[in-house]
Scaffold this active site. Structure first.
Site, PDB file in Angstrom:
ATOM      1  N   ASP A   1       5.333  58.442   9.872  1.00  0.00           N
ATOM      2  CA  ASP A   1       6.084  58.432   8.612  1.00  0.00           C
ATOM      3  C   ASP A   1       7.572  58.419   8.942  1.00  0.00           C
ATOM      4  O   ASP A   1       8.344  59.227   8.434  1.00  0.00           O
ATOM      5  CB  ASP A   1       5.722  59.650   7.770  1.00  0.00           C
TER       6      ASP A   1
ATOM      7  N   ASN B   1      13.087  61.430   7.225  1.00  0.00           N
ATOM      8  CA  ASN B   1      12.524  62.275   8.276  1.00  0.00           C
ATOM      9  C   ASN B   1      13.336  62.206   9.566  1.00  0.00           C
ATOM     10  O   ASN B   1      12.838  62.589  10.630  1.00  0.00           O
ATOM     11  CB  ASN B   1      11.074  61.875   8.560  1.00  0.00           C
TER      12      ASN B   1
ATOM     13  N   ASP C   1       9.085  66.416  10.942  1.00  0.00           N
ATOM     14  CA  ASP C   1       7.895  66.201  10.119  1.00  0.00           C
ATOM     15  C   ASP C   1       6.922  65.177  10.709  1.00  0.00           C
ATOM     16  O   ASP C   1       6.862  64.024  10.274  1.00  0.00           O
ATOM     17  CB  ASP C   1       8.295  65.789   8.704  1.00  0.00           C
TER      18      ASP C   1
END
Length: 325
Positions: free
Chosen positions: A200, A205, A216
């Protein structure tokens, strides 16, 4: 849905959970911007800022969460700037009153600038370093990027939801099904060797302060390396061509890159779009979601998704990005 109820996660329980690890809390709890999990910042007795993360119940198994932690620690050991969980009492993953949680150091920084080529070059180098480590072994428990998980299952979820206005269901699913057919065909014909991914790796992030810090890894999984690069592309086609060239040239200083993966960029974008809609639908019974995404249940949102899917269908039919000669 009861499986992801946070109803019993009270401030007292949070404090008791943290202190069960031997950390004494010396401040209030500041809720951070997280919806899938519950994340809070606090200061310990030494005035050090820390973060506690309570994992959404029933989403990941203990083995899957531990693989996330082990991957982060492995990267950290190679001096890659990843925020890894703290080892407390010989463990990174803790349990309290039915909740799995972990503690992390609190780090600061600003979001990196996707249109800044110097910063993109940094990103390419660091993702190359991450992937050089990631490619040395595979996840045993984490899932992979697949058309089943990102297209077919989300399609079933959306078909069952009552959040799509009845008058928009036909145009929505007509274009969505066209996108799914096109995307699945292109993705399954793609050539790549799956590796462990951040999963992700979008600008939210990545914190920037004298360079990037990756946070994360909650969605880390097996998949094509391009998955950790394409979300940094923005702007029109000439801009994206320059960005991908900058990223990959820097990436290849540390890790080989199969250029045939470039055909996967638009299929992966389509998979993320459909998966995101289904994710919001699945989480709608969590009270945090209607508060944070009130527009999700409005006709205007779904009208915009129909338009976005039509645009994505066109993008899937365009010539894929390629590196500059």
């Amino acid at each position: 849905m009861a499986d992801f109820s946070y109803a019993s996660l009270t401030p007292d329980l949070i404090l008791d959970a943290i202190e069960s690890t031997g950390i004494l809390v010396d401040s209030g709890l500041l809720a951070l911007n997280s919806y899938e999990n519950r994340v809070y910042q606090f200061a310990d007795e030494h005035k050090q800022r820390m973060v506690v993360k309570f994992y959404r119940p029933a989403r990941w198994s203990t083995e899957q969460i531990q693989e996330e932690h082990d991957f982060a620690l492995e990267l950290q050991e190679q001096e890659i700037p990843v925020v890894a969980p703290l080892v407390l009492g010989g463990s990174t993953l803790h349990q309290y009153q039915g909740y799995a949680f972990a503690l992390f150091p609190s780090v600061g920084g600003r979001q990196f600038e996707v249109d800044n080529l110097d910063q993109l070059e940094w990103m390419g180098r660091f993702i190359g370093r991450i992937h050089a480590v990631a490619a040395t072994r595979s996840f045993a428990h984490r899932p992979g990027v697949s058309v089943e998980a990102f297209l077919y299952q989300p399609r079933k979820v959306l078909d069952q939801t009552t959040l799509v206005p009845e008058e928009l269901r036909l145009p929505l699913f007509t274009v969505m099904d066209q996108v799914i057919v096109q995307t699945a065909g292109q993705y399954q014909q793609g050539t790549f060797t799956p590796i462990r991914l951040h999963g992700d790796c979008h600008p939210g992030n990545i914190l920037w302060r004298d360079g990037p810090t990756f946070v994360d890894l909650d969605d880390c999984r097996m998949g094509p390396p391009i998955q950790d690069l394409w979300m940094m592309l923005c702007g029109d086609r000439p801009q994206r061509l320059l960005q991908i060239d900058t990223l990959i040239c820097a990436y290849e200083e540390f890790c080989d890159f199969d250029h045939r993966q470039l055909v996967l960029i638009e299929p992966l974008r389509a998979m993320r779009m459909i998966h995101y809609m289904a994710w919001l639908s699945l989480r709608w019974e969590d009270p945090a979601f209607p508060r944070a995404f009130p527009w999700f249940s409005t006709p205007k949102y779904w009208e915009q998704q129909i338009l976005s899917l039509k645009e994505q269908l066109s993008a899937l039919q365009e010539e894929p990005l390629s590196l500059m000669p």
